[in-house]
Design an enzyme around this catalytic site. Structure first.
Site, PDB file in Angstrom:
ATOM      1  CD1 TRP A  61      17.129   6.723   8.506  1.00  0.00           C
ATOM      2  CD2 TRP A  61      15.584   5.255   9.167  1.00  0.00           C
ATOM      3  NE1 TRP A  61      16.369   6.401   7.412  1.00  0.00           N
ATOM      4  CE2 TRP A  61      15.417   5.501   7.787  1.00  0.00           C
ATOM      5  CE3 TRP A  61      14.712   4.365   9.806  1.00  0.00           C
ATOM      6  CZ2 TRP A  61      14.414   4.891   7.038  1.00  0.00           C
ATOM      7  CZ3 TRP A  61      13.730   3.760   9.061  1.00  0.00           C
ATOM      8  CH2 TRP A  61      13.588   4.022   7.698  1.00  0.00           C
ATOM      9  CB  ALA A 117      25.347  18.184  10.500  1.00  0.00           C
ATOM     10  CG  HIS A 169      23.297  -0.094  17.721  1.00  0.00           C
ATOM     11  ND1 HIS A 169      22.575  -0.965  18.496  1.00  0.00           N
ATOM     12  CD2 HIS A 169      23.011   1.142  18.187  1.00  0.00           C
ATOM     13  CE1 HIS A 169      21.860  -0.283  19.384  1.00  0.00           C
ATOM     14  NE2 HIS A 169      22.110   1.008  19.219  1.00  0.00           N
ATOM     15  CB  SER A 193      25.950  11.085  16.396  1.00  0.00           C
ATOM     16  OG  SER A 193      24.862  10.310  16.788  1.00  0.00           O
ATOM     17  CG  LEU A 194      20.796  13.037  16.738  1.00  0.00           C
ATOM     18  CD1 LEU A 194      19.467  12.768  17.444  1.00  0.00           C
ATOM     19  CD2 LEU A 194      20.540  13.371  15.281  1.00  0.00           C
ATOM     20  CD  GLN A 223      15.177   2.845  16.906  1.00  0.00           C
ATOM     21  OE1 GLN A 223      15.678   2.252  17.851  1.00  0.00           O
ATOM     22  NE2 GLN A 223      14.542   2.222  15.941  1.00  0.00           N
ATOM     23  CB  SER A 243      18.791  17.434   3.963  1.00  0.00           C
ATOM     24  OG  SER A 243      18.491  16.104   3.610  1.00  0.00           O
ATOM     25  CG  HIS A 271      24.827   2.460  14.800  1.00  0.00           C
ATOM     26  ND1 HIS A 271      23.542   2.635  14.319  1.00  0.00           N
ATOM     27  CD2 HIS A 271      24.935   3.292  15.872  1.00  0.00           C
ATOM     28  CE1 HIS A 271      22.906   3.525  15.079  1.00  0.00           C
ATOM     29  NE2 HIS A 271      23.736   3.950  16.007  1.00  0.00           N
ATOM     30  NE  ARG A 290      26.098   2.528  20.738  1.00  0.00           N
ATOM     31  CZ  ARG A 290      25.328   3.442  20.179  1.00  0.00           C
ATOM     32  NH1 ARG A 290      25.651   3.923  18.999  1.00  0.00           N
ATOM     33  NH2 ARG A 290      24.250   3.904  20.777  1.00  0.00           N
ATOM     34  CG  ASP A 344      27.770   9.476  -1.721  1.00  0.00           C
ATOM     35  OD1 ASP A 344      28.248   8.411  -2.148  1.00  0.00           O
ATOM     36  OD2 ASP A 344      26.551   9.671  -1.591  1.00  0.00           O
ATOM     37  NE  ARG A 400      27.924   7.655  17.374  1.00  0.00           N
ATOM     38  CZ  ARG A 400      26.663   7.380  17.695  1.00  0.00           C
ATOM     39  NH1 ARG A 400      25.948   8.233  18.406  1.00  0.00           N
ATOM     40  NH2 ARG A 400      26.114   6.257  17.301  1.00  0.00           N
ATOM     41  CD  GLU A 451      20.709   6.079  23.850  1.00  0.00           C
ATOM     42  OE1 GLU A 451      21.786   6.240  23.265  1.00  0.00           O
ATOM     43  OE2 GLU A 451      19.619   6.346  23.343  1.00  0.00           O
ATOM     44  CB  THR A 476      18.865  13.311  11.023  1.00  0.00           C
ATOM     45  OG1 THR A 476      20.197  13.826  10.970  1.00  0.00           O
ATOM     46  CG2 THR A 476      18.105  13.983  12.167  1.00  0.00           C
TER      47      THR A 476
END
Ligand code: SIN
Length: 553
Positions: free
Chosen positions: A58, A28, A248, A398-399, A60, A25, A358, A297, A227, A393, A127, A56
């Site tokens: 978390w 995605a 990270h 990612s979002l 920032q 949930s 991360h 990173r 999972d 990445r 970033e 999601t």
């Protein structure tokens, strides 16, 4: 020791039916569900905790898209390819960066409120690895929480969208042709449904997030136990790039014994001008990369780790004292509160930071429609490997990936349904339990797996460290068989299923990482310090063979 094709579990005590079952949930999963509902399909969302408890919320820093003046998808593509260290799929990245801006606008139309300037334009920050201000954010540093809030509200306002919270997925159900036909799951706690059950569906979408909990210290929540990747492996799907776990660089250091989810100090803090310093307050990133603290990173994480080794230090520091109280309060309220709750005031003090696990850059291999190698099984978000991240990445992609590829999956499902390509599948739910399974691991195995993986397969790796991790993991599997022989098998329950999933993904990760004899992207091989394009500019794909052996090729 063979790997199980199925988790040991009781036979399903209840069965329900839908068109599309979405597991997870985050951005995605909820985007797939909302979009297939728009097309009139029945959908069900299964999630392990509450709807808004995934990774999601978390997030920032934000969501990267070429929205700013002078920025273009082509420049976003270039930065993504550089971060990906030669292993991105360029078509996938092009899809991401060209469809990204409209996907962000769609998110705004669902109700997500991004931070705006005085003229009502979206405020953008920088970033690591981005040559432009391109990161949209919300609530200062609470972007994921805002996106999650908006999507959860939209989902809750659709009474036709069925939700099953507090449910751990167990295994995929397939029909006689091997097409995904639903899944088995265990619902924890009270309610209409309880215990092990089955959902029959025309298609299954995995959006289960990451696997950060295979390491001792991670930014991922406790539910991120791999999972989805474990289920996909057991179902025979291919997974790829598993060795590329992103660490990270700036996670709040809470002491040598700190375990589990650790507080993130967003890269956006460096994007707004904070420095990385050692205990002598020397800025050690200057001169190491043209972007200094804003290098990709992996470079920053490696530089911090190297400096820690050289100085025998347990952490480095982030210096944002020059921001002043007002900027901390307005721009980074979440991080400020989190630091203060741990006794550090970033307004007046250096913030102790160290790298922690991360993000899984690899995952279940998909095409550009999110289809996996098992027909009818889709994957989206961190659990998937669409090819956009390559070996590393780019921050805040990612979002965006979750959004863009969720829209594509929903469009594919909608088209296939309209063409009659998604028939109801016949599946023998009880018979599916007959597939071979091996003993479960005791719950205590979780901490042992985390310790072995942190020591053997972290930012710094070598053949010897990974051989030790592989041997330790194999021993845990042998112990499980021994417990059965002693008539003390681990009983099937959430803790033992999670331990089995962590064990499987850790084993697959180490198998791939041990083969990659070079240094590229997220990790640093101490025994192979150079990048080796001649032999290794290629992917390693892992699958579980019918005889239960893991093959990484
Ligand atoms: C951060 O805010 O530093 C994390 C962003 C990301 O992982 O993309």
């Amino acid at each position: 020791m063979p790997v199980s094709h199925r988790l040991t579990a009781p036979a399903p005590g209840w069965t329900t039916t839908t068109d599309v079952v979405v597991v997870g949930s985050g951005v995605a999963g909820l985007t797939v569900a909302l979009n297939v509902r728009k097309a009139g399909l029945r959908a069900m969302v299964v999630t392990k905790a509450m709807l808004d408890d995934g990774s999601t919320r978390w997030a920032q820093g934000g969501i990267a898209a070429a929205l700013g003046e002078g920025d273009t998808p082509e420049q976003h593509l270039d930065d993504t390819l550089v971060a990906g260290a030669g292993l991105c799929d360029e078509d996938a990245v092009r899809t991401l960066v060209t469809e990204g801006p409209s996907a962000v606008r769609n998110l705004i139309s669902v109700g997500a409120a991004f931070d705006l300037d005085a003229d009502g334009e979206i405020l953008l920050t920088r970033e690591g690895g981005h040559h432009r201000r391109r990161i949209a954010h919300a609530g200062g540093d609470a972007t994921g929480a805002e996106i999650s809030r908006a999507l959860v509200a939209a989902v809750r306002s659709d009474p036709g969208l069925e939700l099953i919270e507090h449910a751990l997925v167990l295994d995929l159900l397939t029909d006689a042709e091997g097409h995904a036909a639903g899944l088995t799951l265990h619902v924890m706690g009270e309610g209409q449904r309880d215990g092990v059950g089955a959902i029959r569906a025309r298609a299954v979408v995995l959006a289960t997030g990451g696997m950060g909990q295979v390491f001792s210290a991670t930014t991922n929540p406790a539910v991120s136990t791999g999972d989805g990747v474990a289920l996909a492996l057991r179902a025979g799907a291919e997974v790829t790039d598993l060795e590329f776990v992103q660490f990270h660089p700036t996670v709040l250091w809470l002491g040598p014994e700190a375990e589990g989810q650790q507080p993130l100090v967003s890269e956006a803090v460096r994007g707004e001008g904070a420095y990385l310093v050692d205990a002598d307050e020397t800025r050690f990133m200057v001169g190491q990369h043209e972007l200094a603290e804003l290098a990709p990173r992996d470079i920053v994480a490696k530089a911090i780790t190297r400096r820690m080794q050289e100085q025998g230090a347990e952490h480095m520091y982030l210096d944002g004292r020059h921001f002043g109280a007002e900027m901390w309060e307005e721009r980074f309220p979440t991080i400020l509160a989190s630091c203060r709750s741990h006794g550090i005031d970033p307004v007046t003090e250096l913030i102790p930071v160290a790298p922690a696990a991360h993000y899984a850059s690899g995952g279940i291999r998909t095409d550009l429609q999110g289809r996996t190698t098992v027909p009818g099984l889709y994957a989206c978000g961190e659990v998937a490997c669409t090819g956009v991240h390559g070996a590393n990445r780019l921050a805040s992609n990612s979002l965006l990936e979750g959004l863009v590829f969720a829209e594509r999956i929903a469009a594919d499902l909608t088209d296939r349904h309209a063409e009659g390509g998604l028939p109801e599948r016949a599946v023998d739910v009880a018979g599916a339990r007959a597939a071979r399974s091996v003993p479960l691991l005791a719950p205590e195995a979780r901490a042992e797996i985390q310790r072995m993986m942190s020591t053997g397969a972290g930012v710094l790796r070598s053949a010897a460290s990974m051989a030790a991790a592989a041997a330790g993991l194999a021993q845990l599997a042998e112990d499980a068989f021994a417990h059965v022989a002693e008539e003390k098998p681990a009983d099937p329950r959430v803790e033992t299923w999670e331990a089995a999933n962590l064990h499987l993904v850790a084993t697959a990760l180490v198998a791939a990482a041990a083969q990659r004899e070079e240094t590229r992207g997220c990790h640093w091989r101490e025994d192979f310090p150079e990048r080796d394009d001649a032999h290794w500019q290629r992917h390693l794909t892992t699958r579980l063979s019918p005889d239960g052996t893991l093959e990484a090729r």
